[in-house]
Design an enzyme around this catalytic site. Structure first.
Site, PDB file in Angstrom:
ATOM      1  N   ARG A 127      20.643  -4.296 -33.850  1.00 50.46           N
ATOM      2  CA  ARG A 127      22.035  -4.294 -33.206  1.00 50.46           C
ATOM      3  C   ARG A 127      22.490  -5.638 -31.718  1.00 50.46           C
ATOM      4  NH1 ARG A 127      23.189   0.646 -29.376  1.00 50.46           N
ATOM      5  NH2 ARG A 127      24.935   1.478 -30.013  1.00 50.46           N
ATOM      6  N   LYS A 192       9.250   1.760 -30.532  1.00 56.75           N
ATOM      7  CA  LYS A 192      10.452   1.697 -30.978  1.00 56.75           C
ATOM      8  C   LYS A 192       9.444   1.796 -33.156  1.00 56.75           C
ATOM      9  CE  LYS A 192      14.394  -1.087 -32.855  1.00 56.75           C
ATOM     10  NZ  LYS A 192      16.115  -1.670 -32.241  1.00 56.75           N
ATOM     11  N   ARG A 326      18.874   4.591 -21.314  1.00 54.84           N
ATOM     12  CA  ARG A 326      17.135   4.304 -21.465  1.00 54.84           C
ATOM     13  C   ARG A 326      16.636   5.031 -20.806  1.00 54.84           C
ATOM     14  NH1 ARG A 326      19.728  -0.741 -20.835  1.00 54.84           N
ATOM     15  NH2 ARG A 326      19.549  -2.244 -22.033  1.00 54.84           N
TER      16      ARG A 326
END
Length: 328
Positions: A127, A192, A326
């Site tokens: 991204r 992630k 976040r």
């Protein structure tokens, strides 16, 4: 890349994938080149991320052998679920770029659900144009084509929908606790695991031709690879490396199952399911949109996939684009 070089590197990759030593002379005979030319091809593969080393008197070997992705194997795992093109390339700049090229040059040959995989991406993207590190043999990187006759506006929430489909597929491999970070990421144990990159081709008011890009960490040990943020992989979580071909097929089947309903009804029917997997549900979060910074409580998503953030002024909706999120 020229077709001849492409075929040679595919052959060399197949030879080395068993994790055994192969002499330069043997490889040269196999591909019909000089040992010097073979060394050049292997050097290029190494530059692209292939973890290969050379030992004098023994030849070349990978640090870790791995079964190659195989279109035939993926199709066997898919069974008779759907007829579609499953294409596996050894080396591509990026699977999204390749699929966009196919949309531009031979759109009439594409069907919903067609997929292209790459063992090596030389210019993988995440991204906001960030690079996506995908160790050779240790990841799944692929792109799926899907069209939306009602246009771009009917795609709202697509990246969230794809995340749900991936999480469902992972359950078949014993991963029950994957979570979703709005709007593009799959997390495992707070780190992630995978990312989604949606790109679109087409004119306003016409059919939108979407490219659904997915990158997933299969075996990416965090003590060997720095990907710029804390990351997880399936091998560390499961204690074994899953069959990438079976995993690829399961994710494809999940997407094929989810996307028709999404195309017809939008993201609305999936909001409760997404919220159940929301990494930051009811937690204070910080969003950065350009120079602006917002803070509030994550209150889930709406039927368009927009993030609902509770601030002192009430609920504010945030859509995709340049928004990052976040935990605070």
């Amino acid at each position: 890349m020229r077709q001849a070089s492409k075929a040679i590197r595919k052959h060399i990759l197949a030879l080395l994938s068993d994790g055994q030593f192969h002499s330069g002379e043997t490889i040269a005979q196999q591909v019909g080149l000089s040992r010097t030319a073979v060394a050049g091809h292997i050097s290029q593969l190494a530059d692209w991320g292939l973890d290969v080393f050379k030992v004098k008197g023994k030849g070349y070997r990978l640090e870790r052998g791995f079964p190659l992705l195989s279109a035939d194997s993926i199709k066997r795992h898919l069974g008779n679920t759907k007829r579609a093109i499953i294409d596996v390339e050894s080396v591509l700049p990026s699977t999204n770029t390749e699929m966009k090229k196919r949309i531009a040059s031979k759109r009439e040959d594409l069907e919903n659900g067609d997929v292209v995989f790459a063992e090596i991406q030389t210019d993988g993207r995440g991204r906001h144009g960030r690079s996506w590190l995908a160790p050779v043999g240790g990841s799944l990187t692929f792109s799926m084509y899907w069209s939306f006759p009602d246009g771009y506006q009917s795609m709202a929430g697509l990246s969230l929908l794809v995340g749900l489909a991936v999480c469902d597929a992972l359950k078949e491999f014993g991963v029950e606790d994957a979570e979703l970070k709005w709007p593009n990421d799959i997390y495992l144990q707070g780190k992630k695991l995978a990312g989604v990159l949606i790109e679109v081709e087409g004119q306003i008011g016409a059919t939108a031709h979407s490219v659904i890009g997915i990158g997933l960490n299969v075996c990416v040990p965090d003590n060997q690879y720095d990907v710029g943020q804390p990351h997880s992989d399936l091998a560390s979580y499961l204690g074994t490396i899953p069959d990438r071909n079976a995993l690829a097929a399961e994710i494809i089947k999940s997407l094929w199952s989810y996307l028709p309903k999404f195309t017809q009804q939008g993201f609305g029917p999936f909001t409760a399911y997404w919220e159940a997997l929301d990494l930051y549900a009811d937690k204070r979060i910080v969003l950065q949109m350009g120079e602006k910074r917002f803070s509030g409580i994550d209150r889930g998503v709406d039927a368009s996939g927009a993030l609902l953030v509770e601030t002192q002024d009430g609920i504010t909706r945030f859509h995709g684009g340049e928004v990052s999120l976040r935990g605070n």
